[in-house]
Design a protein around this motif. Structure first.
Motif, PDB file in Angstrom:
ATOM      1  N   GLU A  52       0.818  -1.102   0.020  1.00  0.00           N
ATOM      2  CA  GLU A  52       0.079  -0.009  -0.116  1.00  0.00           C
ATOM      3  C   GLU A  52       0.572   1.406   0.105  1.00  0.00           C
ATOM      4  O   GLU A  52       0.400   2.215  -0.735  1.00  0.00           O
ATOM      5  CB  GLU A  52      -0.927  -0.038   1.021  1.00  0.00           C
ATOM      6  CG  GLU A  52      -1.822   1.256   1.376  1.00  0.00           C
ATOM      7  CD  GLU A  52      -2.826   1.201   2.300  1.00  0.00           C
ATOM      8  OE1 GLU A  52      -3.461   2.103   2.546  1.00  0.00           O
ATOM      9  OE2 GLU A  52      -2.689   0.296   3.286  1.00  0.00           O
ATOM     10  N   LYS A  53       1.707   1.026   0.583  1.00  0.00           N
ATOM     11  CA  LYS A  53       3.034   2.354   0.715  1.00  0.00           C
ATOM     12  C   LYS A  53       3.924   2.451  -0.147  1.00  0.00           C
ATOM     13  O   LYS A  53       4.982   3.096  -0.032  1.00  0.00           O
ATOM     14  CB  LYS A  53       3.159   2.622   2.525  1.00  0.00           C
ATOM     15  CG  LYS A  53       1.813   3.026   3.398  1.00  0.00           C
ATOM     16  CD  LYS A  53       2.551   3.077   4.641  1.00  0.00           C
ATOM     17  CE  LYS A  53       1.450   3.216   5.755  1.00  0.00           C
ATOM     18  NZ  LYS A  53       0.406   4.164   5.291  1.00  0.00           N
ATOM     19  N   ALA A  54       3.953   1.512  -1.035  1.00  0.00           N
ATOM     20  CA  ALA A  54       5.087   1.484  -1.922  1.00  0.00           C
ATOM     21  C   ALA A  54       5.320   3.022  -2.731  1.00  0.00           C
ATOM     22  O   ALA A  54       4.628   3.572  -3.231  1.00  0.00           O
ATOM     23  CB  ALA A  54       4.886   0.452  -2.916  1.00  0.00           C
ATOM     24  N   GLY A  55       6.492   3.434  -2.709  1.00  0.00           N
ATOM     25  CA  GLY A  55       6.775   4.429  -3.318  1.00  0.00           C
ATOM     26  C   GLY A  55       6.466   4.620  -4.918  1.00  0.00           C
ATOM     27  O   GLY A  55       6.429   5.638  -5.534  1.00  0.00           O
ATOM     28  N   VAL A  56       6.261   3.347  -5.686  1.00  0.00           N
ATOM     29  CA  VAL A  56       6.168   3.403  -7.185  1.00  0.00           C
ATOM     30  C   VAL A  56       4.778   4.173  -7.193  1.00  0.00           C
ATOM     31  O   VAL A  56       4.553   4.598  -8.510  1.00  0.00           O
ATOM     32  CB  VAL A  56       5.974   1.901  -7.412  1.00  0.00           C
ATOM     33  CG1 VAL A  56       4.746   1.087  -7.011  1.00  0.00           C
ATOM     34  CG2 VAL A  56       5.850   1.676  -8.998  1.00  0.00           C
TER      35      VAL A  56
END
Length: 228
Positions: free
Chosen positions: A40-44
């Motif tokens: 959910e918090k992936a920088g992508v």
């Protein structure tokens, strides 16, 4: 019409960004239409948002994981594996988009059997071009099979191997076990740490991956046209 690919990712998305920028600069003639993300918090997510704004793109980035699609009652899900619902949602998203290739770029989950059956490498295949799912692995195979991130570089240094590297391979049922498409060696230098070696490998990955994937797509299209 440019070949369309979908990306599966879990982290910061630097490799996906490099690939998309290669397409926008004209270095490759491939377009990214979808990014499926497992964290959910992936920088992508922010990277895709910024790239869409910078280039006027419409790349969709969607979250599909064990939270959005939890395990069914009584379903056993091993560490790092997809739930049945998660796999089904990814499969539906990919089948709905007419993608020429699915590329794993820092995707940290084991791909489920139905996805392999549809897109990956199967034992009865006789050509690598029968599959249309690939993975970039920041190590040389088979030495670093099953390792992730810095683990690979630690293994390379601990075993005094002369090279680390980056491998593009077809995705199969087992981790890092499909046929190799392209490999780029990176020499170990005196005083290397896992971090310094990994940084050079990531630079090599970003340099060569777009062209390697484009060449695979071209090879696959040529193969499929002969089979028709």
């Amino acid at each position: 019409m440019k070949p369309r690919i979908a990306i599966l990712a879990s982290g910061s998305g630097t490799t996906a960004e490099a690939f998309i920028r290669a397409g926008q600069s004209g270095d490759i003639d491939v377009s990214v239409a979808l990014v499926i993300v497992s964290r959910e918090k992936a920088g992508v997510f922010q990277r895709i948002k910024d790239l869409n704004a910078e280039f006027g793109l419409d790349i969709e980035a969607i979250l599909i994981n064990h939270v959005t699609h939890p395990a069914a009652h009584g379903e056993h899900v091993g560490r790092g594996e997809q739930t049945g619902g998660e796999e089904a949602a990814i499969l539906a998203a990919l089948l709905g988009g007419s993608y020429d290739l699915v590329a794993l770029m820092g995707y940290m989950k084991k791909v489920g059997p139905n996805l392999i059956q549809t897109f990956g490498w199967l034992p009865e295949y006789t050509s690598v071009f029968q599959a249309r799912m690939v993975n970039t692995h920041p190590g040389l195979l088979p030495d670093t099979k099953g390792f992730h991130g810095l683990q690979m570089q630690e293994y390379t240094l601990d075993h005094h191997l002369p090279y680390g590297g980056q491998t593009l391979h077809v995705v199969s049922e087992n981790y890092d076990d499909g046929p190799i498409i392209a490999e780029h060696k990176v020499a170990v230098e005196p005083g290397d740490t896992p971090e310094s070696l990994f940084a050079r490998i990531q630079a090599v990955e970003k340099k060569y991956l777009p062209g390697d994937i484009e060449n695979f797509i071209k090879g696959r299209m040529a193969y499929m046209s002969k089979e028709e």
